[in-house]
Design an enzyme around this catalytic site. Structure first.
Site, PDB file in Angstrom:
ATOM      1  CD  GLU A  69     -28.411 -25.338  13.910  1.00 23.82           C
ATOM      2  OE1 GLU A  69     -29.089 -25.428  12.877  1.00 23.82           O
ATOM      3  OE2 GLU A  69     -28.900 -25.177  15.037  1.00 23.82           O
ATOM      4  CB  CYS A 256     -32.734 -25.305  11.361  1.00 24.67           C
ATOM      5  SG  CYS A 256     -34.091 -25.029  12.511  1.00 24.67           S
ATOM      6  CG  ASN A 388     -33.349 -30.672  14.639  1.00 30.88           C
ATOM      7  OD1 ASN A 388     -32.970 -30.656  15.798  1.00 30.88           O
ATOM      8  ND2 ASN A 388     -33.752 -29.574  14.008  1.00 30.88           N
ATOM      9  CD  GLU A 389     -36.185 -27.923  17.074  1.00 29.63           C
ATOM     10  OE1 GLU A 389     -36.611 -27.149  16.202  1.00 29.63           O
ATOM     11  OE2 GLU A 389     -35.543 -27.538  18.060  1.00 29.63           O
TER      12      GLU A 389
END
Length: 834
Positions: A69, A256, A388-389
């Site tokens: 990332e 994120c 994602n999350e």
């Protein structure tokens, strides 16, 4: 990664150690093996018994991988080979409040960044207008451009002008290479030059001067010597360190970056929105035509390192590509669902187009683009992750199922990966897992960042997972520091991952890279500056495991360390996090009802001791913390030896981002429990345990705290059982009775070499003399040994590598033998089977 989990970041950055008791801090021990006779073996500390005739879980070649990332400047200024910063003059206050379009540039004469119809392209919005006789100089990242004597550097620039450009590479001591002259004419055209460094420097600057008025864009300088020699390539030492891991997969681009910001495109309709989710079509095609974006972590993304480069890198290192696309539900503290059906359909189609870009024939639209970029053959994409999350499991899953159905209709063999939110447990986790299981999802991505103690306590986490349910992708995990103690705990945990390789199919430590002078998240696996890169202790553990996986688990058992658990004991505390709160009527009584502490703050706060953080004062009979910027403002009272007690507090949030924190079992500033009410931007409440500064969540529930309302908070501690009450109603309970087992092992078989690989982690300050029983296996007498051992506080740096592998031979192998594993060590024995 979740920005909302920022409470843990401070502790992670400090690094962590291991728990007290059986896990003691000590000095490094030189790896050694002792072959003892039968009498000595009878009194050995541990025993490992292997059953070579039994069949354990098959281990896939892709078991361990890496997660890339763009955090900590992992891309621009990191893995991406470009040496200049802000090469396209696209920096903006939308990226960082301190940025301007000329960040990293200084001008002599007149230079202005322009955004008008004369630009290079619609998605490349800005360009530089340079007046006659003027020049601009780029300072790059950090201390400047790093050049090495004799190495070549490729310069390029897009120009719209009839002029003569002079390009120089220099530092404060003079030129670093012979200047280059370029003659430009007409409309936008790319011009190139090459430098050969006449000496080395770490403070280089690049200057472009013009004899006449000129429009310039995409001012670039690359080292000729990139990874695999590729154009628009990668920094060689960083890419090589990743390649040396031999990862089975590369997960990218987030994180994120994927599930935050606007889901709209970079176009006129959106007003060229600068805070967008990472969308793959922004990142392919010629670099001068790619979009730019504000990075979630506080800087600019040029997208010079884009999806094509990710796919190419994965192929170059023999890894499976594993891209992640947005599901139109934001996370990482934003937690919003996009209700726009047309936009959802567009993103679903983008995902189908991505698969075509990776795998499609050159006759297809997106396969043709891949071929034009230099790769006519397929990238062999087999797995793709959606989301994602996400903290909104129902909203996420309703969208995920639409992505999944569309992908299955066109690409039925594609594995589509879901996720279970940002934590290892709690309501979101449970809800997400139920949705995934009921829908028979292929694989679920779990993420968690916990303390070393948690990783030692939870080696058996996947032992009880449903063998017929979705498989697990452990996409992000770390123990909160880069000390050897952290890496030891992760190694111990990885033995449990391998033992459960029939459930855990993929696993990757996170984050991967960190630029030393630009850190948003720590710990990280590989660190770097402009001059060099180095692997952390965690890197050495990951490398040892990835290079010695094996093909199949050989069932084995080990004796355990005697438990030293005692009742929870400690003082009490009050704290806040970016919030002002008031406390009153604090009372602590023992199990018999005797008062240990009582404070209604009618006088002073003399019973309380603070760490200096925050602004505490007695106001109108309440103890008030008024600084809404201060984090972890804990004040404590009482005896660290208290146990079996009841704590009552009346707490009121006055203002700020979160709620309040009530602590118990407080030993010191790094060892305590606290009930975090209204944490994570006032979206969740949880009990967290801190051990030597590293935190783990023990129980969590969604919920928020109202401003101005007084809450009655009661905590009942009995032995290691804790029950929590909010306004007289039981909120939850837990029993913290899992031992942090320091001795862990797993055995695998490498079919190619015929080796039994005995992997032992001894995470304590005592040697582990171990009787190893190979269960009648016919083996060679000599084993190849690789050992990692160091002081638990040791940490690899740019100048010192205390954690590094040591290889040796052990000639005492037999059906049963004794081996003494060093204190604080990870040891792999490769034993040939006959």
């Amino acid at each position: 990664m979740t920005r909302g989990r920022r409470k843990r970041w401070i502790n992670w950055r400090l690094g962590t150690g291991l728990a007290t008791g059986a896990l003691l801090i000590g000095t490094a021990v030189t790896p050694q093996a002792v072959a003892d006779d039968v009498t000595d073996a009878a009194i050995t500390d541990y025993g490992v018994t292997v059953d070579p005739a039994a069949t354990g879980a098959k281990i896939d070649d892709t078991m361990y991988g890496v997660f890339f990332e763009d955090i900590n400047r992992a891309a621009d200024g990191g893995l991406y080979g470009e040496l200049l910063q802000n090469r396209s003059f696209e920096y903006s206050t939308a990226d960082n409040k301190a940025y301007t379009p000329l960040t990293a540039w200084t001008a002599t004469g007149t230079a202005e960044v322009v955004n008008d119809d004369g630009r290079l392209g619609a998605r490349n919005r800005n360009y530089l207008s340079l007046s006659a006789g003027s020049s601009v100089t780029n300072a790059a990242y950090g201390t400047g451009i790093n050049v090495e004597k004799g190495k070549q550097y490729d310069f390029s620039v897009w120009a719209h002008a009839d002029t003569h450009l002079t390009v120089t590479l220099q530092d404060a001591d003079g030129t670093l290479a012979a200047p280059r002259a370029l003659t430009t004419s007409g409309g936008w055209t790319k011009y190139t030059a090459n430098f050969t460094a006449s000496r080395s420097s770490t403070t280089g600057r690049l200057t472009v001067a013009s004899s006449a008025d000129a429009a310039l864009d995409m001012v670039s300088l690359f080292p000729r010597d990139t990874f695999k020699g590729r154009k628009n390539g990668l920094r060689k030492d960083l890419a090589q360190k990743i390649a040396d891991l031999h990862p089975g997969f590369v997960r990218f681009p987030g994180g994120c970056l994927v599930n935050t910001g606007s889901m709209e495109g970079y176009d006129e309709t959106s007003g060229y929105q600068r805070k967008r989710s990472y969308q793959w079509k922004d990142t392919v095609g010629p670099v001068e035509q790619r979009a730019t974006n504000a990075n979630f972590w506080g800087y600019n993304q040029s997208y010079g390192l884009g999806y094509y480069e990710y796919f190419q890198f994965a192929e170059d290192i023999g890894a499976m590509p594993l891209p992640v696309v947005p599901a139109l539900v934001t996370g990482c503290g934003q937690n919003r669902a996009t209700d726009d059906d047309a936009l959802l359909k567009r993103h679903i189609q983008d995902t189908l187009d991505l698969i075509e870009f990776a795998n499609g024939p050159v006759t297809s639209k997106w396969g043709k683009l891949r071929a034009q970029m230099g790769h006519p053959k397929s990238f062999h994409l087999t797995h793709i992750e959606v989301g994602n999350e996400e903290n909104l499991p129902e909203a996420f899953f309703s969208r995920f199922t639409q992505f999944r159905a569309a992908i299955a209709a066109e690409y039925p063999k594609m594995q589509v990966i879901s996720n279970s939110g940002p934590d290892d447990s709690g309501t979101t986790f449970d809800t997400a897992w139920k949705l995934n299981k009921d829908a028979h999802v292929d694989m679920v991505d779990e993420h968690y960042y916990n303390s070393p103690q948690w990783f030692l306590q939870n080696n058996d986490r996947y032992d009880s997972y449903d063998r017929n349910g979705p498989k697990v992708f452990l996409g992000e995990y770390a123990s909160g520091g880069n000390k050897w103690a952290n890496a030891l705990s992760e190694a111990a945990y990885m033995t449990g991952l391998e033992r459960n390789a029939d459930v855990v199919k993929l696993a990757s430590y996170a984050p991967l890279l960190a630029r030393q002078d630009t850190v948003q998240w720590s710990p990280d696996m590989i660190w770097f500056n402009d001059r060099k890169s180095w692997g952390s202790a965690d890197y050495e553990v990951q490398k040892l495991f990835m290079n010695n996986v094996g093909d199949q688990v050989v069932p084995s058992t080990a004796t355990a360390t005697p438990s030293t658990l005692a009742p929870i004991a400690g003082a009490v505390g009050l704290s806040t996090w970016a919030t002002s709160a008031a406390y009153d009527d604090v009372k602590v009584t023992d199990a018999d009802g005797n008062t240990l502490l009582s404070d209604d703050f009618s006088g002073d706060a003399g019973q309380w001791t603070g760490s200096g953080s925050g602004s505490w004062s007695v106001q109108d009979g309440q103890y008030v913390q008024s600084d809404t910027a201060a984090e972890n403002t804990m004040v404590t009272a009482g005896d660290p030896g208290w146990q079996n007690y009841d704590l009552h507090v009346k707490a009121t949030k006055k203002s700020g981002k979160e709620g309040f924190l009530v602590a118990f079992g407080v030993k010191d500033t790094g060892n305590y429990y606290w009930w975090n009410l209204g944490g994570w931007n006032n979206t969740q409440s949880a009990v967290e345990q801190a051990v030597n500064g590293g935190k783990s969540t023990l129980v969590a529930k969604p919920g928020s705290i109202e401003t101005g309302r007084a809450y009655d908070v009661d905590i009942k501690v009995r032995g290691r059982q804790v029950t929590l009450y909010l306004d007289g109603q039981e909120w939850g309970s837990f029993k913290d009775d899992k031992p942090a087992e320091p001795f862990r092992q797993v055995v695998t078989r490498d079919k190619k070499t015929g080796d039994l690989i005995v992997k032992v982690v001894n995470a304590q300050d005592a040697q582990a003399r171990t009787a190893v029983d190979l269960g009648g296996a016919e083996v060679a007498k000599s084993a190849a040994v690789t050992t990692l051992t160091a002081d638990p506080t040791a940490q690899n740096t740019a100048t010192d590598t205390p954690v590094k592998p040591v290889t040796s031979r052990f000639d005492g192998v037999a059906d049963t033998f004794t081996y003494t594993f060093p204190a604080n060590s990870v040891t792999f024995l490769r034993i040939k089977q006959r």
